[in-house]
Design a protein around this motif. Structure first.
Motif, PDB file in Angstrom:
ATOM      1  N   SER A  70       0.817  -1.198   0.000  1.00  0.00           N
ATOM      2  CA  SER A  70       0.000   0.000   0.000  1.00  0.00           C
ATOM      3  C   SER A  70       0.857   1.256   0.000  1.00  0.00           C
ATOM      4  O   SER A  70       2.004   1.254   0.422  1.00  0.00           O
ATOM      5  N   LEU A  71       0.269   2.322  -0.537  1.00  0.00           N
ATOM      6  CA  LEU A  71       0.866   3.648  -0.479  1.00  0.00           C
ATOM      7  C   LEU A  71      -0.049   4.510   0.388  1.00  0.00           C
ATOM      8  O   LEU A  71      -1.267   4.482   0.218  1.00  0.00           O
ATOM      9  N   LYS A  72       0.520   5.263   1.278  1.00  0.00           N
ATOM     10  CA  LYS A  72      -0.308   6.088   2.145  1.00  0.00           C
ATOM     11  C   LYS A  72      -0.979   7.189   1.331  1.00  0.00           C
ATOM     12  O   LYS A  72      -0.503   7.576   0.258  1.00  0.00           O
ATOM     13  N   CYS A  73      -2.109   7.685   1.837  1.00  0.00           N
ATOM     14  CA  CYS A  73      -2.838   8.785   1.201  1.00  0.00           C
ATOM     15  C   CYS A  73      -2.485  10.093   1.892  1.00  0.00           C
ATOM     16  O   CYS A  73      -2.514  10.177   3.121  1.00  0.00           O
ATOM     17  N   LEU A  74      -2.181  11.099   1.100  1.00  0.00           N
ATOM     18  CA  LEU A  74      -1.864  12.412   1.650  1.00  0.00           C
ATOM     19  C   LEU A  74      -3.116  13.253   1.883  1.00  0.00           C
ATOM     20  O   LEU A  74      -3.031  14.313   2.503  1.00  0.00           O
TER      21      LEU A  74
ATOM     22  N   LEU B  47      -5.229  16.059 -12.236  1.00  0.00           N
ATOM     23  CA  LEU B  47      -5.907  15.664 -11.000  1.00  0.00           C
ATOM     24  C   LEU B  47      -7.418  15.857 -11.113  1.00  0.00           C
ATOM     25  O   LEU B  47      -8.209  14.985 -10.726  1.00  0.00           O
ATOM     26  N   GLU B  48      -7.810  17.007 -11.646  1.00  0.00           N
ATOM     27  CA  GLU B  48      -9.234  17.311 -11.768  1.00  0.00           C
ATOM     28  C   GLU B  48      -9.930  16.335 -12.707  1.00  0.00           C
ATOM     29  O   GLU B  48     -10.965  15.750 -12.366  1.00  0.00           O
ATOM     30  N   LYS B  49      -9.369  16.154 -13.894  1.00  0.00           N
ATOM     31  CA  LYS B  49     -10.025  15.307 -14.897  1.00  0.00           C
ATOM     32  C   LYS B  49      -9.953  13.830 -14.517  1.00  0.00           C
ATOM     33  O   LYS B  49     -10.878  13.074 -14.801  1.00  0.00           O
TER      34      LYS B  49
ATOM     35  N   SER C  96       2.377  22.076  -4.513  1.00  0.00           N
ATOM     36  CA  SER C  96       1.976  20.704  -4.215  1.00  0.00           C
ATOM     37  C   SER C  96       1.007  20.634  -3.040  1.00  0.00           C
ATOM     38  O   SER C  96       0.207  19.693  -2.954  1.00  0.00           O
ATOM     39  N   HIS C  97       1.033  21.644  -2.157  1.00  0.00           N
ATOM     40  CA  HIS C  97       0.116  21.620  -1.015  1.00  0.00           C
ATOM     41  C   HIS C  97      -1.336  21.822  -1.448  1.00  0.00           C
ATOM     42  O   HIS C  97      -2.265  21.550  -0.695  1.00  0.00           O
ATOM     43  N   ARG C  98      -1.543  22.290  -2.703  1.00  0.00           N
ATOM     44  CA  ARG C  98      -2.896  22.527  -3.188  1.00  0.00           C
ATOM     45  C   ARG C  98      -3.523  21.283  -3.800  1.00  0.00           C
ATOM     46  O   ARG C  98      -4.732  21.261  -4.058  1.00  0.00           O
ATOM     47  N   TRP C  99      -2.733  20.253  -4.050  1.00  0.00           N
ATOM     48  CA  TRP C  99      -3.246  19.087  -4.762  1.00  0.00           C
ATOM     49  C   TRP C  99      -4.425  18.421  -4.068  1.00  0.00           C
ATOM     50  O   TRP C  99      -5.414  18.067  -4.734  1.00  0.00           O
TER      51      TRP C  99
ATOM     52  N   ASP D  98      -6.732  19.783  -2.296  1.00  0.00           N
ATOM     53  CA  ASP D  98      -7.897  20.644  -2.499  1.00  0.00           C
ATOM     54  C   ASP D  98      -8.460  20.481  -3.902  1.00  0.00           C
ATOM     55  O   ASP D  98      -9.675  20.537  -4.107  1.00  0.00           O
ATOM     56  N   VAL D  99      -7.585  20.298  -4.890  1.00  0.00           N
ATOM     57  CA  VAL D  99      -8.040  20.097  -6.265  1.00  0.00           C
ATOM     58  C   VAL D  99      -8.876  18.820  -6.361  1.00  0.00           C
ATOM     59  O   VAL D  99      -9.949  18.804  -6.981  1.00  0.00           O
ATOM     60  N   LEU D 100      -8.390  17.756  -5.743  1.00  0.00           N
ATOM     61  CA  LEU D 100      -9.134  16.497  -5.756  1.00  0.00           C
ATOM     62  C   LEU D 100     -10.481  16.631  -5.054  1.00  0.00           C
ATOM     63  O   LEU D 100     -11.496  16.113  -5.539  1.00  0.00           O
ATOM     64  N   LEU D 101     -10.498  17.308  -3.928  1.00  0.00           N
ATOM     65  CA  LEU D 101     -11.739  17.472  -3.178  1.00  0.00           C
ATOM     66  C   LEU D 101     -12.769  18.252  -3.987  1.00  0.00           C
ATOM     67  O   LEU D 101     -13.937  17.841  -4.087  1.00  0.00           O
ATOM     68  N   ARG D 102     -12.363  19.364  -4.570  1.00  0.00           N
ATOM     69  CA  ARG D 102     -13.299  20.171  -5.358  1.00  0.00           C
ATOM     70  C   ARG D 102     -13.848  19.378  -6.541  1.00  0.00           C
ATOM     71  O   ARG D 102     -15.041  19.435  -6.857  1.00  0.00           O
ATOM     72  N   ALA D 103     -12.972  18.643  -7.202  1.00  0.00           N
ATOM     73  CA  ALA D 103     -13.408  17.867  -8.361  1.00  0.00           C
ATOM     74  C   ALA D 103     -14.369  16.753  -7.954  1.00  0.00           C
ATOM     75  O   ALA D 103     -15.368  16.490  -8.641  1.00  0.00           O
ATOM     76  N   ALA D 104     -14.094  16.085  -6.828  1.00  0.00           N
ATOM     77  CA  ALA D 104     -14.969  15.001  -6.370  1.00  0.00           C
ATOM     78  C   ALA D 104     -16.352  15.531  -5.992  1.00  0.00           C
ATOM     79  O   ALA D 104     -17.373  14.879  -6.253  1.00  0.00           O
ATOM     80  N   LEU D 105     -16.398  16.720  -5.386  1.00  0.00           N
ATOM     81  CA  LEU D 105     -17.683  17.323  -5.048  1.00  0.00           C
ATOM     82  C   LEU D 105     -18.443  17.708  -6.310  1.00  0.00           C
ATOM     83  O   LEU D 105     -19.652  17.472  -6.417  1.00  0.00           O
ATOM     84  N   GLN D 106     -17.738  18.269  -7.270  1.00  0.00           N
ATOM     85  CA  GLN D 106     -18.389  18.734  -8.498  1.00  0.00           C
ATOM     86  C   GLN D 106     -19.017  17.591  -9.279  1.00  0.00           C
ATOM     87  O   GLN D 106     -20.129  17.715  -9.806  1.00  0.00           O
ATOM     88  N   CYS D 107     -18.323  16.456  -9.350  1.00  0.00           N
ATOM     89  CA  CYS D 107     -18.836  15.342 -10.163  1.00  0.00           C
ATOM     90  C   CYS D 107     -19.628  14.331  -9.334  1.00  0.00           C
ATOM     91  O   CYS D 107     -19.965  13.266  -9.827  1.00  0.00           O
TER      92      CYS D 107
END
Length: 282
Positions: A29-33, A130-132, A162-165, A167-176
């Protein structure tokens, strides 16, 4: 129908920090950031009724913390029959309550788990990927360093982003309207890619010089994998030694055709093809 080659696998050495520890077993496994992955999956234990509130359980509260959820927010949950529900959060005196109000026709999460291994680009393209990738239903995104890629230190030396990554995933997951956050893994090296990608049922690497296999042919030849790994290189691609190392690890190099695509275009197109063939797209 073509048959995928069965290369002789060698077990790549573990990357630093990925040793077996005291158990003597390999660490797969790889840890999740970003608190993504299974811990963030929003579920109902039973099949709810529309507009009938359900008090949040400790497990649901833990998953909601991964989403940084707040009072009044609307999120997507999956019930015991794998049906999606748009659900409103209501804070009351006795705790948080979940109010499912709209049943979704489609399951919000794909039956195919996709791990995207993406070499750090030299321009600000990673956030787009990340978003797509999130919109296309990936389970995990693993940035990596290769011979022709940037390093994380080089990227952050110019402007630390890199600290914003997460947040990008979170916003995209909420949007879709996803019910689970993709896991964002730490940046790993090439040996780490060889080791971890090879754990998937289907392991593919995009290589513009590949002459024997196109992605479409590889997908037609495969059965129905539960997990797929897609490895995408930097603008400079991979060198011959890296390609041979990938083959030895059981990762199949494939081409997308005669046109040379940008790395972000290649990643997005390949994810769409994977989901259309084995997942929930189309």
């Amino acid at each position: 129908m073509s048959t995928l080659p069965k290369p002789t696998r060698r077990k790549p050495s573990l990357p630093p920090g990925q040793g077996s520890g005291h158990t003597g077993r390999p660490a797969l496994s790889l840890k999740c950031l970003n608190d993504g992955g299974a811990d963030s999956r929003l579920t109902f234990d039973l099949v709810p009724e529309a507009e009938v509130p359900v008090k949040a359980t400790p497990a649901q509260l833990q998953a909601l913390r991964c989403w940084r959820a707040r009072q009044g927010q609307i999120l997507t949950f999956v019930d015991a029959e794998l049906r999606g529900w748009r659900t409103r959060l209501e804070a009351r005196a006795d705790g948080l309550w979940l109010v499912p109000f709209e049943a979704l026709e489609a399951v919000p999460e794909s039956p195919l788990a996709i791990d995207l291994y993406y070499a750090l680009p030299d321009r600000e393209r990673f956030e787009l990927v990340l978003e797509k990738a999130t919109e296309l239903g990936v389970s995990r995104v693993v940035p990596f360093e290769s011979r022709h890629s940037n390093t994380l230190a080089e990227r952050d030396a110019r402007q630390k982003k890199s600290h914003r990554w997460p947040d990008v995933l979170l916003r995209a997951a909420l949007q879709c309207r996803r019910a689970m956050l993709p896991c964002l893994a730490p940046v790993i090296d090439w040996d780490g890619v060889l080791y971890h990608a090879a754990q998937a049922d289907l392991c593919l690497l995009l290589y513009e010089k590949e002459r024997n296999w196109r992605l479409r042919e590889a997908l037609d030849a495969e059965g129905r994998p539960r997990r797929a790994a897609l490895v995408v290189g930097a603008e400079g691609g991979f060198d011959e030694e890296e390609i041979e190392q990938a083959r030895s690890a059981g990762i199949l190099p494939v081409s997308l055709g005669s046109r040379v695509l940008r790395t972000e275009t290649a990643a997005i197109a390949s994810l769409a093809l994977l989901q259309a063939r084995y997942g929930d797209l189309g």
